[in-house]
Design an enzyme around this catalytic site. Structure first.
Site, mmCIF file in Angstrom:
data_model
loop_
_atom_site.group_PDB
_atom_site.id
_atom_site.type_symbol
_atom_site.label_atom_id
_atom_site.label_comp_id
_atom_site.label_asym_id
_atom_site.label_seq_id
_atom_site.Cartn_x
_atom_site.Cartn_y
_atom_site.Cartn_z
ATOM 1 N N HIS A 80 0.848 -1.197 0.000
ATOM 2 C CA HIS A 80 0.000 0.000 0.000
ATOM 3 C C HIS A 80 0.879 1.241 0.000
ATOM 4 O O HIS A 80 2.077 1.169 0.253
ATOM 5 C CB HIS A 80 -0.980 -0.016 1.166
ATOM 6 C CG HIS A 80 -0.421 0.125 2.553
ATOM 7 N ND1 HIS A 80 -0.384 1.318 3.227
ATOM 8 C CD2 HIS A 80 0.116 -0.791 3.410
ATOM 9 C CE1 HIS A 80 0.113 1.125 4.442
ATOM 10 N NE2 HIS A 80 0.437 -0.145 4.576
ATOM 11 N N ASP A 106 6.195 2.161 7.243
ATOM 12 C CA ASP A 106 4.872 1.625 6.930
ATOM 13 C C ASP A 106 4.077 2.673 6.175
ATOM 14 O O ASP A 106 3.538 3.592 6.787
ATOM 15 C CB ASP A 106 4.159 1.240 8.230
ATOM 16 C CG ASP A 106 2.777 0.664 7.980
ATOM 17 O OD1 ASP A 106 2.417 0.452 6.814
ATOM 18 O OD2 ASP A 106 2.060 0.433 8.966
ATOM 19 N N GLU A 125 -5.215 1.299 2.496
ATOM 20 C CA GLU A 125 -5.012 0.069 3.269
ATOM 21 C C GLU A 125 -5.294 0.303 4.743
ATOM 22 O O GLU A 125 -5.935 -0.496 5.414
ATOM 23 C CB GLU A 125 -3.576 -0.442 3.073
ATOM 24 C CG GLU A 125 -3.336 -1.836 3.625
ATOM 25 C CD GLU A 125 -2.768 -1.867 5.043
ATOM 26 O OE1 GLU A 125 -2.550 -2.963 5.559
ATOM 27 O OE2 GLU A 125 -2.553 -0.804 5.650
ATOM 28 N N GLU A 126 -4.812 1.440 5.241
ATOM 29 C CA GLU A 126 -4.955 1.713 6.671
ATOM 30 C C GLU A 126 -6.414 1.931 7.083
ATOM 31 O O GLU A 126 -6.743 1.890 8.255
ATOM 32 C CB GLU A 126 -4.100 2.919 7.078
ATOM 33 C CG GLU A 126 -2.593 2.758 6.797
ATOM 34 C CD GLU A 126 -1.891 1.733 7.691
ATOM 35 O OE1 GLU A 126 -2.577 1.004 8.425
ATOM 36 O OE2 GLU A 126 -0.650 1.656 7.619
ATOM 37 N N ASP A 151 4.377 -4.707 2.297
ATOM 38 C CA ASP A 151 4.020 -3.659 3.252
ATOM 39 C C ASP A 151 5.146 -3.498 4.281
ATOM 40 O O ASP A 151 5.551 -4.474 4.906
ATOM 41 C CB ASP A 151 2.721 -4.095 3.946
ATOM 42 C CG ASP A 151 2.152 -3.036 4.869
ATOM 43 O OD1 ASP A 151 2.756 -1.954 4.981
ATOM 44 O OD2 ASP A 151 1.091 -3.309 5.459
ATOM 45 N N HIS A 186 2.924 2.501 13.373
ATOM 46 C CA HIS A 186 1.811 3.459 13.363
ATOM 47 C C HIS A 186 2.078 4.627 14.322
ATOM 48 O O HIS A 186 1.198 5.063 15.057
ATOM 49 C CB HIS A 186 0.490 2.762 13.701
ATOM 50 C CG HIS A 186 0.010 1.872 12.586
ATOM 51 N ND1 HIS A 186 -1.100 1.087 12.672
ATOM 52 C CD2 HIS A 186 0.492 1.652 11.339
ATOM 53 C CE1 HIS A 186 -1.280 0.418 11.528
ATOM 54 N NE2 HIS A 186 -0.321 0.739 10.708
HETATM 55 ZN ZN LIG Z 1 1.102 -0.947 6.290
#
Ligand SMILES: [Zn+2]
Length: 471
Positions: A118, A128, A165-166, A194, A279
């Site tokens: 993504h 990420d 994606e998130e 990813d 994240h």
């Molecule tokens: Zn990711």
């Protein structure tokens, strides 16, 4: 906690979310009819969180709810405490855009070897997702240069950069739903990337048939500055004598649509192990440069491993799937299920399933012996090779259960799925696992039958392959 029993756009389950101006029909559910989250959730920093937790006076929380902040964690605040949280999370219909590049295959352009990651991040997203997206761009550049110099692959190699994606694995799931028939017929493999690069330690997980090809690819590339291959360094770092391949299946990323909805063999390769900024606002370029890959060497190394894997899958006469691995892994997973059942007080033996797996093991060994004896020359004209490869592509689809798993028809792979409660953990043989986790022993026999049948179907496909090779 999941509130929906499918992945992708919440308003278009099972169907592609075409845009209004695409001219294609799309029926969207009314958001008020969809079980979207109702509890506002907001990440916050350590300092603010500690202030609130310290002021709480209610019942203490279970051990596994603790955050890591060294203080007593509680479920309720008590009568004295009120916290006001302003949550600004508007619901909106927003355009998500996937970018998919194709190196067109010269001989079998409709057979697809797919890589993807993504490109939408939580914040800065240096790892990420961009540890993976940057690696894929490097790989795309190399494949493009090869193609421009007369070395285009025989099958097509597709590289997808998925959006949204998130927000619930939306971009890739919608792409899979749009191309369901093509992927079902000709999807050779999906490799997810990813967050693929964030440190020095190699790791990989995959469906059984891709484990062998991935391991072989790691033997061809040097681990930076070591004089060893990535493979040798991988064993050494894990103090192992065989490659510690993991089992793909969790729900945290874009392989879910390919693997658990369609049954395209899938894998994931990466370099990690520098500590966690998952994240987080610290997942930025400064972190990547200082701690993640500060000489920028692990990204190119992974691009080489993935590049070798891509070219081998795309150029092979006979797709190099690890067919024997199905039986080995199924045996392990069946034993794990028996152990989980025993731990839950539901002691049981899955003897029918074990029997079916033994028959599969013999069939797979016979196939691999025939294959290794050589598939070349005039005995195997292109049409014959095409038929053999079609049978190989169909192997993984033997695990597709049309009705889907318990209470979640979108997840159709009997082999692997995300756990249905958090959506993150990897469940192997999820149909059986579900009945154990929900304390329902009377259903286990039914599901053992479903699994024995799927393994039997896989066995007959492997036997059909062996017959084609021996004839
Ligand atoms: Zn990711």
């Amino acid at each position: 906690m999941l509130t929906l029993d499918y992945t992708g756009d919440p308003l278009t389950p099972f169907e592609p979310a075409y845009t209004r101006d695409s001219g294609k029909p799309v029926e969207r559910l009314d958001p008020s009819d969809v079980d979207l989250h109702k509890i506002p959730v907001l990440p916050m920093g350590y300092g603010a969180a500690r202030e609130i937790i310290d002021r709480m006076t209610g019942e203490t929380a279970p051990e596994n709810w603790h955050s890591g902040i060294p203080t007593t964690h509680r479920i309720e605040g008590g009568d004295e405490l009120t916290v006001r949280v302003r949550v600004n999370q508007p619901k909106a219909l927003t355009l998500a855009v996937n970018v998919v590049g194709t190196v067109r295959g010269t001989e079998l352009p409709d057979e697809w070897v797919i890589f993807g990651a993504h490109y939408d991040p939580w914040g800065f997203g240096a790892i990420d997702p961009n540890g993976g997206t940057a690696m894929l761009l490097t790989m795309a550049e190399a494949l493009g240069e090869l193609a421009a110099n007369g070395c285009a692959p025989r099958r097509s190699i597709l590289i997808g950069h998925w959006d949204a994606e998130e927000y619930g694995i939306i971009g890739s799931a919608e792409w899979v739903e749009e191309l369901r028939d093509e992927l079902n017929a000709n999807g050779v493999a999906y490799i997810n990337a990813d967050s693929a690069v964030s440190g020095p330690r190699f790791g990989s997980s995959a469906s059984p048939s891709l484990k062998g090809p991935i391991i072989e690819a790691t033997k061809t590339v040097e681990y930076p500055g070591s004089g060893m291959s990535v493979y040798e360094q991988w064993l050494q770092a894990n103090e192992r004598e065989d490659a510690p391949m993991g089992n793909l299946g969790g729900g945290g990323s874009d392989h879910v649509g390919f693997y658990s909805h369609i049954g395209v063999p899938s894998g994931s390769l990466g370099f990690g192990g520098s500590g966690g900024v998952y994240h987080s606002n610290y997942d930025n370029f400064a972190w990547y440069e200082r701690f993640g890959d500060h000489e920028f060497i692990y990204g190119p190394t992974l691009a080489k491993v993935n590049g070798v894997l891509a070219l081998r899958l795309a150029n092979a006469d006979v797709l190099p799937y690890d067919v024997a691995r199905y039986a080995q892994d199924l045996k392990t997973h069946t034993e794990t299920i028996e152990r989980l059942a025993a731990d839950a007080g539901m002691a049981m033996e899955l003897s029918d399933l074990h029997g079916a797996i033994e028959v599969l093991a013999d069939a797979a060994d016979a196939y691999e012996t025939a294959r290794d004896a050589g598939v070349r020359g005039e005995d195997f004209p292109d049409a014959e090779l095409r038929a053999i490869n079609q049978l190989l592509v169909a192997l993984e689809r033997a695990f597709i259960h049309e009705e889907g798993l318990q209470g979640r028809p979108w997840f159709r792979s009997l082999y692997a799925s995300p756990d249905p409660f958090s959506g993150y953990a990897s469940w192997m043989l999820p149909g059986l696992r579900y009945e154990i986790e929900t304390d329902n022993p009377e259903q286990l026999e039914f599901w053992e039958g479903v699994y024995s049948e799927a393994v039997g179907e896989l066995t007959s496909r492997v036997e059909a392959l062996r017959e084609r090779l021996n004839d």
